[in-house]
Design a protein around this motif. Structure first.
Motif, mmCIF file in Angstrom:
data_model
loop_
_atom_site.group_PDB
_atom_site.id
_atom_site.type_symbol
_atom_site.label_atom_id
_atom_site.label_comp_id
_atom_site.label_asym_id
_atom_site.label_seq_id
_atom_site.Cartn_x
_atom_site.Cartn_y
_atom_site.Cartn_z
ATOM 1 N N ASP A 192 -9.191 -3.260 -6.008
ATOM 2 C CA ASP A 192 -8.367 -4.266 -6.691
ATOM 3 C C ASP A 192 -7.907 -5.365 -5.742
ATOM 4 O O ASP A 192 -7.217 -6.292 -6.157
ATOM 5 N N GLY A 193 -8.253 -5.221 -4.455
ATOM 6 C CA GLY A 193 -7.947 -6.268 -3.490
ATOM 7 C C GLY A 193 -6.639 -6.116 -2.750
ATOM 8 O O GLY A 193 -6.199 -7.052 -2.069
ATOM 9 N N ASN A 194 -5.995 -4.957 -2.865
ATOM 10 C CA ASN A 194 -4.701 -4.758 -2.186
ATOM 11 C C ASN A 194 -4.873 -3.717 -1.085
ATOM 12 O O ASN A 194 -4.704 -2.518 -1.295
ATOM 13 N N ARG A 195 -5.211 -4.183 0.125
ATOM 14 C CA ARG A 195 -5.479 -3.268 1.233
ATOM 15 C C ARG A 195 -4.219 -2.551 1.690
ATOM 16 O O ARG A 195 -4.279 -1.398 2.125
ATOM 17 N N ASP A 196 -3.066 -3.217 1.614
ATOM 18 C CA ASP A 196 -1.826 -2.575 2.056
ATOM 19 C C ASP A 196 -1.515 -1.348 1.205
ATOM 20 O O ASP A 196 -1.182 -0.277 1.734
ATOM 21 N N SER A 236 -13.748 0.850 4.949
ATOM 22 C CA SER A 236 -13.686 -0.436 4.245
ATOM 23 C C SER A 236 -12.429 -1.204 4.617
ATOM 24 O O SER A 236 -12.461 -2.425 4.812
ATOM 25 N N ILE A 237 -11.306 -0.495 4.735
ATOM 26 C CA ILE A 237 -10.047 -1.147 5.121
ATOM 27 C C ILE A 237 -10.146 -1.681 6.547
ATOM 28 O O ILE A 237 -9.773 -2.832 6.823
ATOM 29 N N VAL A 238 -10.675 -0.864 7.449
ATOM 30 C CA VAL A 238 -10.809 -1.281 8.851
ATOM 31 C C VAL A 238 -11.711 -2.513 8.959
ATOM 32 O O VAL A 238 -11.381 -3.498 9.642
ATOM 33 N N TYR A 239 -12.838 -2.484 8.251
ATOM 34 C CA TYR A 239 -13.782 -3.601 8.310
ATOM 35 C C TYR A 239 -13.145 -4.873 7.762
ATOM 36 O O TYR A 239 -13.273 -5.953 8.356
#
Length: 409
Positions: free
Chosen positions: A352-356, A385-388
């Motif tokens: 959904d685009g919310n990495r936090d 995916s978050i790290v990248y």
């Protein structure tokens, strides 16, 4: 972690080339473009759905674990569970031989008490501890079956079957394909000798899980329905254990349908499971001992509904279901299920685009069930995916700032 994604891509490429399969053929089989396959093989696309990973492995005629390098490398201490797994395998191989057991085995009621300890460990996602307990319990249950008759002998085989289920669950969580297969086979053998009318359906529930590894979605649904029919009469009359098994099998069918891309059937199966869960919640009197360890409940249905939405690529629907779910339903679940739930929410927020929020949910999942989450391929994929994404965003910020400072001038 980013190197791990690249290595998965290289394994896919090696497996494909070993078959002499062009990228275009693999792409067609998966319903993807050749460019998608090319990016995936370079580690630029995450295999962030179990169904997708299993479909790729099935097309390449390998086990999914072969592609993701599971069991994952860890410290020697963390790998000690494989010693226990070898001991379990030894017991399962000699299932029809006289058990090596000194002394007199305890009664079935005492062994069921020991199984209750396994339930608590399973709820806590303590899969290594489960592995360490099982070898002795397998031996003792088999010894009891050898020296007893009638109902006591049947109960010994029921305990053996439940031990197989615990081995099966732990092996799935830690990544041991051979133990998964053998524990499922021995569960079916012992269930047939147990005199427990629900136990064969539970072993079919285990088999459905194994069919997912080879992306046999239609067979998984058919087997779920076969098992449902075997407990239908007891379900109709309200037998508590049959209701749990019936509902759990509907959830298996829902996930299978979602991975097959059948949205309507997946939603219908979730609806059936909700009806069964309502019956469980309405049961009065003393709580039913969940001897089959299925943990079926309204909360479990809700988190499966979220998993189904994610398998269908509907993260918005998954987040909506979560918002509408009473927090108490989730909090009442075992830690193993709660951990899986928050891992799914991490994936939903990431898409959904919310990495936090994705990272927050992943951290929460790890706090609740660290052993489960650190060994789960979807959790690792989500974290990669978050790290990248964070590295990419940081590089972009630095590039713009560099331009403003004219560092290249």
């Amino acid at each position: 972690m980013l190197e791990e994604a690249e290595e998965i891509g290289r394994r896919v490429r090696r497996a494909r080339l070993r078959l002499g399969m062009p990228q275009a053929d693999l792409a067609t089989a998966l319903g993807k473009s050749q460019g998608w396959v090319s990016k995936m093989e370079r580690g630029q696309i995450e295999l962030d759905r179990v169904g997708l990973l299993n479909a790729i492995a099935a097309e390449l005629h390998v086990h999914p674990n072969d592609l993701i390098g599971r069991p994952f490398n860890s410290s020697p201490t963390a790998n000690q569970w494989q010693v226990a797994a070898s001991s379990i395998m030894r017991e399962l191989r000699r299932y029809d031989l006289t058990p090596v057991f000194e002394g007199t085995p305890r009664s079935s009621s005492q062994l069921w008490q020991e199984a209750t300890r396994l339930h608590r460990l399973r709820d806590a996602a303590a899969n290594v501890a489960i592995m360490q307990i099982l070898p002795d319990l397998f031996r003792e249950a088999r010894a009891l079956a050898e020296v007893s008759t009638g109902h006591e002998r049947e109960e010994a085989f029921a305990i053996y079957a439940v031990c197989c289920k615990f081995a099966h669950t732990a092996a799935h969580a830690l990544g041991h394909p051979e133990l998964i297969a053998m524990s499922c086979e021995r569960a079916a053998w012992s269930a047939g000798l147990s005199g427990d009318s629900v136990m064969p359906a539970v072993t079919d529930w285990m088999r459905v899980w194994d069919m997912w590894a080879t992306a046999d979605w239609a067979d998984a649904i058919n087997l779920s329905d076969k098992a449902i029919r075997t407990v239908q009469r007891d379900y109709d009359r309200g037998d508590p254990l049959a209701v749990r098994a019936w509902g759990s099998l509907q959830l298996r069918a829902a996930v299978s349908a979602a991975r097959a891309g059948s949205k309507a059937e997946a939603k219908e199966r979730i609806g059936h499971a909700k009806v069964a869960a309502k019956r469980v919640a309405q049961q009065t009197g003393a709580p039913t001992y969940d001897r089959h360890s299925l943990t079926f409940s309204p909360g479990n249905v809700h988190i499966h509904a979220i998993s189904v939405a994610l398998e269908l690529g509907e993260q918005g629907e998954a987040l909506t279901i979560n918002r509408r779910t009473e927090p108490g339903l989730i909090e009442a679940l075992p830690k193993s299920r709660q951990g899986h739930h928050h891992m799914d929410l991490a994936r939903a927020w990431l898409w959904d685009g919310n990495r936090d929020k994705a990272l927050s949910e992943l951290e929460r999942a790890e706090r609740i069930a660290p052993q489960l989450i650190r060994n789960h391929p979807i959790a690792r994929s989500t974290l990669r995916s978050i790290v990248y994404a964070e590295r990419t965003a940081t590089r972009e910020k630095l590039r713009h700032m560099s331009d403003r400072f004219h560092l290249d001038g």
